[in-house]
Design a protein around this motif. Structure first.
Motif, PDB file in Angstrom:
ATOM      1  N   UNK A   4       0.849  -1.208   0.000  1.00  0.00           N
ATOM      2  CA  UNK A   4       0.000   0.000   0.000  1.00  0.00           C
ATOM      3  C   UNK A   4       0.878   1.250   0.000  1.00  0.00           C
ATOM      4  N   UNK A   5       2.026   1.196   0.691  1.00  0.00           N
ATOM      5  CA  UNK A   5       2.933   2.348   0.726  1.00  0.00           C
ATOM      6  C   UNK A   5       3.500   2.663  -0.651  1.00  0.00           C
ATOM      7  N   UNK A   6       3.891   1.617  -1.393  1.00  0.00           N
ATOM      8  CA  UNK A   6       4.434   1.824  -2.740  1.00  0.00           C
ATOM      9  C   UNK A   6       3.381   2.439  -3.649  1.00  0.00           C
ATOM     10  N   UNK A   7       2.147   1.917  -3.553  1.00  0.00           N
ATOM     11  CA  UNK A   7       1.063   2.449  -4.391  1.00  0.00           C
ATOM     12  C   UNK A   7       0.785   3.903  -4.016  1.00  0.00           C
ATOM     13  N   UNK A   8       0.754   4.173  -2.702  1.00  0.00           N
ATOM     14  CA  UNK A   8       0.495   5.545  -2.229  1.00  0.00           C
ATOM     15  C   UNK A   8       1.548   6.511  -2.788  1.00  0.00           C
ATOM     16  N   UNK A   9       2.823   6.143  -2.672  1.00  0.00           N
ATOM     17  CA  UNK A   9       3.910   7.013  -3.157  1.00  0.00           C
ATOM     18  C   UNK A   9       3.804   7.190  -4.665  1.00  0.00           C
ATOM     19  N   UNK A  10       3.560   6.082  -5.391  1.00  0.00           N
ATOM     20  CA  UNK A  10       3.498   6.149  -6.858  1.00  0.00           C
ATOM     21  C   UNK A  10       2.349   7.039  -7.320  1.00  0.00           C
ATOM     22  N   UNK A  11       1.178   6.880  -6.686  1.00  0.00           N
ATOM     23  CA  UNK A  11       0.001   7.642  -7.120  1.00  0.00           C
ATOM     24  C   UNK A  11       0.201   9.139  -6.851  1.00  0.00           C
ATOM     25  N   UNK A  12       0.694   9.479  -5.662  1.00  0.00           N
ATOM     26  CA  UNK A  12       0.848  10.909  -5.329  1.00  0.00           C
ATOM     27  C   UNK A  12       1.943  11.549  -6.196  1.00  0.00           C
ATOM     28  N   UNK A  33      -4.096  -1.286 -23.715  1.00  0.00           N
ATOM     29  CA  UNK A  33      -2.805  -1.682 -23.167  1.00  0.00           C
ATOM     30  C   UNK A  33      -2.655  -1.202 -21.708  1.00  0.00           C
ATOM     31  N   UNK A  34      -3.023   0.072 -21.517  1.00  0.00           N
ATOM     32  CA  UNK A  34      -2.905   0.635 -20.169  1.00  0.00           C
ATOM     33  C   UNK A  34      -3.846  -0.085 -19.196  1.00  0.00           C
ATOM     34  N   UNK A  35      -5.069  -0.400 -19.678  1.00  0.00           N
ATOM     35  CA  UNK A  35      -6.024  -1.079 -18.802  1.00  0.00           C
ATOM     36  C   UNK A  35      -5.520  -2.459 -18.397  1.00  0.00           C
ATOM     37  N   UNK A  68      -3.594  -5.929 -14.247  1.00  0.00           N
ATOM     38  CA  UNK A  68      -2.603  -6.931 -13.844  1.00  0.00           C
ATOM     39  C   UNK A  68      -1.878  -6.523 -12.576  1.00  0.00           C
ATOM     40  N   UNK A  69      -1.415  -5.279 -12.518  1.00  0.00           N
ATOM     41  CA  UNK A  69      -0.664  -4.825 -11.336  1.00  0.00           C
ATOM     42  C   UNK A  69      -1.553  -4.803 -10.091  1.00  0.00           C
ATOM     43  N   UNK A  70      -2.825  -4.361 -10.270  1.00  0.00           N
ATOM     44  CA  UNK A  70      -3.748  -4.339  -9.129  1.00  0.00           C
ATOM     45  C   UNK A  70      -3.980  -5.759  -8.607  1.00  0.00           C
ATOM     46  N   UNK A  71      -4.155  -6.706  -9.551  1.00  0.00           N
ATOM     47  CA  UNK A  71      -4.400  -8.098  -9.135  1.00  0.00           C
ATOM     48  C   UNK A  71      -3.198  -8.636  -8.366  1.00  0.00           C
ATOM     49  N   UNK A  72      -1.986  -8.351  -8.855  1.00  0.00           N
ATOM     50  CA  UNK A  72      -0.783  -8.838  -8.158  1.00  0.00           C
ATOM     51  C   UNK A  72      -0.701  -8.204  -6.761  1.00  0.00           C
ATOM     52  N   UNK A  73      -1.002  -6.915  -6.683  1.00  0.00           N
ATOM     53  CA  UNK A  73      -0.944  -6.215  -5.393  1.00  0.00           C
ATOM     54  C   UNK A  73      -1.935  -6.789  -4.388  1.00  0.00           C
TER      55      UNK A  73
END
Ligand code: CU
Length: 300
Positions: free
Chosen positions: A46-54, A80-82, A87-92
């Motif tokens: 969750x921290x990696x996603x938070x940093x990446x999104x912001x 492609x983006x979808x 995929x990344x969300x599922x892995x997370x």
């Protein structure tokens, strides 16, 4: 520009606070380090996603800021983006859930040599029952509960006679011994929680839930109720004391069994009814004259 700087400061501040925070979990006192591991994995994902999104937001605010003559393009579909995002969300999500399944399996797979302790929850206190010398808890039923039998132990079950009952006192556990915690409630939902053990479980009226742990550090730890269970929920506290083997045996030898408790209750009852004289040996002597209190006349 200011907005982008604020966003970057939020990221830096959050990461620094996470690592410098004084409000971290207490040192662990059980074998459940796995539970800390799963929380740390969740923090990282969750921290990696938070940093990446912001940071992405900060980048967009800078890169796509208003300029004279610039027009937004409309792009409703990007296969492609979808696929990437899905995929990344599922892995997370799988990365956060999968470790928990393994740990949960261990949490409820009790080792064969584990001791047994029953925790009884009621509004708003904790009580405990140990199986006594035979190592087997007697059967119990909520319908048998009264002031003389607060645990509802079946008086006809020989396994229950030597059960050790601890009411309104501390729970004692020996260090380095696996113990199966059986959880029973006689009124509403409660939740047995010892933060240092990293262990908690709901008590469900009508069912017996369980988990196991091995205490790894001696000391006294708070028992909290982690399920809102009425107006006294906040005072539903207890203490678990992890002893070394000698201390534990000594404490255990001072406790009262169900049979002793029942005999004492009976004796007190007799005394209150005025039918006996305390003799110190359980009122064994029969009195020759029985008085009917209603008429105060001798009866047969
Ligand atoms: Cu409670």
């Amino acid at each position: 520009m200011v907005v982008a700087v604020i966003l970057i400061l939020i990221v830096v501040g959050s990461v620094v606070f996470h690592f410098m925070s004084p409000w971290w979990w207490t040192p662990i006192a059980s074998n459940w380090g796995y539970i800390d591991d799963t929380i740390i994995i969740t923090f990282w994902i969750t921290g990696t996603v938070f940093v990446a999104v912001i940071l992405f937001m900060a980048y967009c605010v800078l890169k796509f800021q208003h300029k004279e003559g610039r027009r937004a393009t409309y792009e409703p579909e990007n296969k492609k983006l979808e696929w990437w995002l899905t995929g990344l969300t599922a892995i997370g999500v799988a990365g956060m859930l999968a470790p928990g399944l393994f740990v949960w399996n261990q949490y409820v797979s009790v080792p064969e040599d584990a001791d047994v302790v029953e925790v009884l929850g009621q509004q708003w206190q904790w009580s405990y029952r140990y199986p006594g010398e035979d190592g087997v808890l007697g059967t119990s039923d909520a319908r048998l509960i009264d002031s003389d039998n607060p645990f509802g132990v079946n008086p006809n079950d020989p396994n229950g006679q030597d059960d050790i009952l601890v009411e309104g006192d501390d729970l004692h556990l020996p260090i380095d011994r696996p113990v199966k915690m059986l959880l029973r409630s006689i009124d509403v939902l409660h939740d047995f929680y010892v933060p240092q053990f990293r262990a908690k479980m709901d008590l469900v009226p009508g069912a017996v839930t369980f988990f196991w742990l091995t205490p790894t550090r001696t000391g006294a730890f708070d028992i909290l109720c982690a399920e809102l269970c009425g107006t006294g929920h906040h005072i539903m506290r207890g203490t678990v004391i992890v002893d070394n083997a000698a201390e534990y045996d000594e404490w255990m030898s001072e406790q009262e069994t169900f049979a002793e408790l029942a005999a004492r209750a009976k004796a007190e009852e007799k005394q209150q009814a005025g039918l006996g004289t305390p003799t110190g040996d359980g009122f064994e002597k029969k009195v020759s004259l029985v008085v009917n209190e209603d008429t105060a006349k001798p009866i047969q």
